[in-house]
Scaffold this motif. Sequence first.
Motif, PDB file in Angstrom:
ATOM      1  N   LYS A  47       0.828  -1.205   0.000  1.00  0.00           N
ATOM      2  CA  LYS A  47       0.000   0.000   0.000  1.00  0.00           C
ATOM      3  C   LYS A  47       0.866   1.261   0.000  1.00  0.00           C
ATOM      4  CE  LYS A  47      -4.332  -1.827   1.859  1.00  0.00           C
ATOM      5  NZ  LYS A  47      -4.097  -3.220   1.467  1.00  0.00           N
ATOM      6  N   ALA A  48       2.019   1.204   0.681  1.00  0.00           N
ATOM      7  CA  ALA A  48       2.912   2.360   0.705  1.00  0.00           C
ATOM      8  C   ALA A  48       3.513   2.635  -0.669  1.00  0.00           C
ATOM      9  CB  ALA A  48       4.029   2.148   1.725  1.00  0.00           C
ATOM     10  N   LEU A  49       3.699   1.580  -1.452  1.00  0.00           N
ATOM     11  CA  LEU A  49       4.308   1.727  -2.780  1.00  0.00           C
ATOM     12  C   LEU A  49       3.274   1.887  -3.886  1.00  0.00           C
ATOM     13  CD1 LEU A  49       7.177  -0.936  -2.618  1.00  0.00           C
ATOM     14  CD2 LEU A  49       7.265   1.500  -2.043  1.00  0.00           C
ATOM     15  N   ALA A  50       2.000   1.714  -3.556  1.00  0.00           N
ATOM     16  CA  ALA A  50       0.953   1.794  -4.578  1.00  0.00           C
ATOM     17  C   ALA A  50       1.011   3.148  -5.283  1.00  0.00           C
ATOM     18  CB  ALA A  50      -0.419   1.588  -3.947  1.00  0.00           C
ATOM     19  N   GLY A  51       0.984   3.087  -6.592  1.00  0.00           N
ATOM     20  CA  GLY A  51       0.980   4.319  -7.364  1.00  0.00           C
ATOM     21  C   GLY A  51       2.346   4.844  -7.732  1.00  0.00           C
ATOM     22  N   LEU A  52       3.425   4.219  -7.221  1.00  0.00           N
ATOM     23  CA  LEU A  52       4.752   4.678  -7.633  1.00  0.00           C
ATOM     24  C   LEU A  52       4.910   4.467  -9.138  1.00  0.00           C
ATOM     25  CD1 LEU A  52       7.383   3.561  -4.968  1.00  0.00           C
ATOM     26  CD2 LEU A  52       6.570   5.854  -5.469  1.00  0.00           C
ATOM     27  N   PRO A  53       5.390   5.471  -9.849  1.00  0.00           N
ATOM     28  CA  PRO A  53       5.479   5.339 -11.306  1.00  0.00           C
ATOM     29  C   PRO A  53       6.416   4.224 -11.722  1.00  0.00           C
ATOM     30  CG  PRO A  53       6.639   7.298 -10.530  1.00  0.00           C
ATOM     31  CD  PRO A  53       5.861   6.783  -9.367  1.00  0.00           C
ATOM     32  N   GLY A  54       5.955   3.399 -12.654  1.00  0.00           N
ATOM     33  CA  GLY A  54       6.779   2.337 -13.221  1.00  0.00           C
ATOM     34  C   GLY A  54       6.698   0.998 -12.533  1.00  0.00           C
ATOM     35  N   LEU A  55       6.252   0.966 -11.273  1.00  0.00           N
ATOM     36  CA  LEU A  55       6.180  -0.307 -10.548  1.00  0.00           C
ATOM     37  C   LEU A  55       5.095  -1.177 -11.150  1.00  0.00           C
ATOM     38  CD1 LEU A  55       6.828  -2.248  -8.227  1.00  0.00           C
ATOM     39  CD2 LEU A  55       5.312  -0.881  -6.761  1.00  0.00           C
ATOM     40  N   ASP A  56       5.498  -2.291 -11.773  1.00  0.00           N
ATOM     41  CA  ASP A  56       4.493  -3.139 -12.430  1.00  0.00           C
ATOM     42  C   ASP A  56       4.611  -4.607 -12.053  1.00  0.00           C
ATOM     43  OD1 ASP A  56       6.730  -3.972 -13.845  1.00  0.00           O
ATOM     44  OD2 ASP A  56       5.872  -3.590 -15.826  1.00  0.00           O
ATOM     45  N   ALA A  57       5.484  -4.948 -11.077  1.00  0.00           N
ATOM     46  CA  ALA A  57       5.620  -6.351 -10.690  1.00  0.00           C
ATOM     47  C   ALA A  57       6.257  -6.470  -9.307  1.00  0.00           C
ATOM     48  CB  ALA A  57       6.455  -7.117 -11.707  1.00  0.00           C
ATOM     49  N   TYR A  58       5.875  -7.527  -8.599  1.00  0.00           N
ATOM     50  CA  TYR A  58       6.552  -7.943  -7.378  1.00  0.00           C
ATOM     51  C   TYR A  58       7.110  -9.338  -7.610  1.00  0.00           C
ATOM     52  CZ  TYR A  58       4.722  -4.203  -4.379  1.00  0.00           C
ATOM     53  OH  TYR A  58       4.446  -2.992  -3.812  1.00  0.00           O
ATOM     54  N   LEU A  59       8.406  -9.507  -7.373  1.00  0.00           N
ATOM     55  CA  LEU A  59       9.002 -10.840  -7.367  1.00  0.00           C
ATOM     56  C   LEU A  59       8.953 -11.350  -5.938  1.00  0.00           C
ATOM     57  CD1 LEU A  59      10.604 -13.216  -8.507  1.00  0.00           C
ATOM     58  CD2 LEU A  59      12.688 -11.879  -8.145  1.00  0.00           C
ATOM     59  N   THR A  60       8.248 -12.449  -5.710  1.00  0.00           N
ATOM     60  CA  THR A  60       8.034 -12.915  -4.346  1.00  0.00           C
ATOM     61  C   THR A  60       7.895 -14.428  -4.284  1.00  0.00           C
ATOM     62  OG1 THR A  60       6.497 -12.830  -2.465  1.00  0.00           O
ATOM     63  CG2 THR A  60       5.554 -12.416  -4.640  1.00  0.00           C
ATOM     64  N   ALA A  61       8.428 -14.969  -3.179  1.00  0.00           N
ATOM     65  CA  ALA A  61       8.228 -16.381  -2.874  1.00  0.00           C
ATOM     66  C   ALA A  61       7.124 -16.566  -1.847  1.00  0.00           C
ATOM     67  CB  ALA A  61       9.530 -16.991  -2.346  1.00  0.00           C
ATOM     68  N   GLY A  62       6.631 -15.453  -1.309  1.00  0.00           N
ATOM     69  CA  GLY A  62       5.622 -15.544  -0.261  1.00  0.00           C
ATOM     70  C   GLY A  62       6.201 -15.770   1.116  1.00  0.00           C
ATOM     71  N   SER A  63       7.512 -16.061   1.170  1.00  0.00           N
ATOM     72  CA  SER A  63       8.186 -16.356   2.427  1.00  0.00           C
ATOM     73  C   SER A  63       9.694 -16.189   2.235  1.00  0.00           C
ATOM     74  CB  SER A  63       7.890 -17.804   2.863  1.00  0.00           C
ATOM     75  OG  SER A  63       8.786 -18.232   3.877  1.00  0.00           O
ATOM     76  N   PRO A  64      10.428 -15.773   3.271  1.00  0.00           N
ATOM     77  CA  PRO A  64      11.886 -15.740   3.161  1.00  0.00           C
ATOM     78  C   PRO A  64      12.484 -17.114   2.888  1.00  0.00           C
ATOM     79  CG  PRO A  64      11.159 -14.505   5.080  1.00  0.00           C
ATOM     80  CD  PRO A  64       9.958 -15.259   4.565  1.00  0.00           C
ATOM     81  N   SER A  65      11.741 -18.167   3.229  1.00  0.00           N
ATOM     82  CA  SER A  65      12.246 -19.532   3.071  1.00  0.00           C
ATOM     83  C   SER A  65      11.978 -20.126   1.700  1.00  0.00           C
ATOM     84  CB  SER A  65      11.620 -20.434   4.144  1.00  0.00           C
ATOM     85  OG  SER A  65      11.941 -19.966   5.443  1.00  0.00           O
ATOM     86  N   GLY A  66      11.306 -19.389   0.832  1.00  0.00           N
ATOM     87  CA  GLY A  66      11.058 -19.880  -0.511  1.00  0.00           C
ATOM     88  C   GLY A  66       9.602 -20.203  -0.783  1.00  0.00           C
ATOM     89  N   VAL A  67       9.344 -20.514  -2.050  1.00  0.00           N
ATOM     90  CA  VAL A  67       7.969 -20.736  -2.507  1.00  0.00           C
ATOM     91  C   VAL A  67       7.281 -21.873  -1.756  1.00  0.00           C
ATOM     92  CG1 VAL A  67       6.588 -21.478  -4.489  1.00  0.00           C
ATOM     93  CG2 VAL A  67       8.356 -19.735  -4.789  1.00  0.00           C
TER      94      VAL A  67
END
Length: 239
Positions: A137-157
Amino acid sequence: MSRPILEVIALTADDARAARAGGADRLELVTDMAADGLTPSRETFARVRAAVDLPLRVMLRGTDGFTSGGDAAVAGLCERAEELRAEGAQEFVLGFLDSVGGPDLHAIGALTEVIEGCRWTFHRAVDRAADRDALRKALAGLPGLDAYLTAGSPSGVGAGMDVLRTEAARAAAGEPGYGPLNMAGGGLRLEHVPELASAGVTAFHIGGAARPCGWSGPVDAESVRKWREVLDGQGESGG
């Protein structure tokens, strides 16, 4: 479901060519995987850009970990970003956390000012955030942000499947902060794909999975092709 996106980490022009031959849709260009991927040199970018015409996202990260390293480090990264843009870079990967696990808006803002007009991914720093939802929510609307790379956890997918499913549902519902593409990556295995695809995840990121000999070896086109075939099968089964 349209054709899923397959992004492959490349360290060299040979990696890039092999990833393209295997059916990758785009590349993430980094150096020094011992530090989980740092900013490549301008010369490396130029060689990779000359080798393939795939979309190419360049890492902006100066040190291991997910903090910016301070004002001097951020200034250095901004200089690197300017050099890469001058060389033709148009897409980037970045993301920093502050001392309490929130988004480092100062560092992120400084870099996004330099790469204004470019698309960028917020990388796996999101998996170390104190509050993932608040970060989005803090980053919502930042120009150019179009993806999050995430595993959902620090330990991996494997450990983050529930989070990835939940966030895919929130994206489908149009919740604020969930508009950027959710790209699953970080310990991603082929066995994870059907469940993620059925939950609505449409983008997948691989690094070591494309390298049968590990990070000391190159990207293998056949390994990438196997992922391409599995992902395309999910797209077909989803209509």
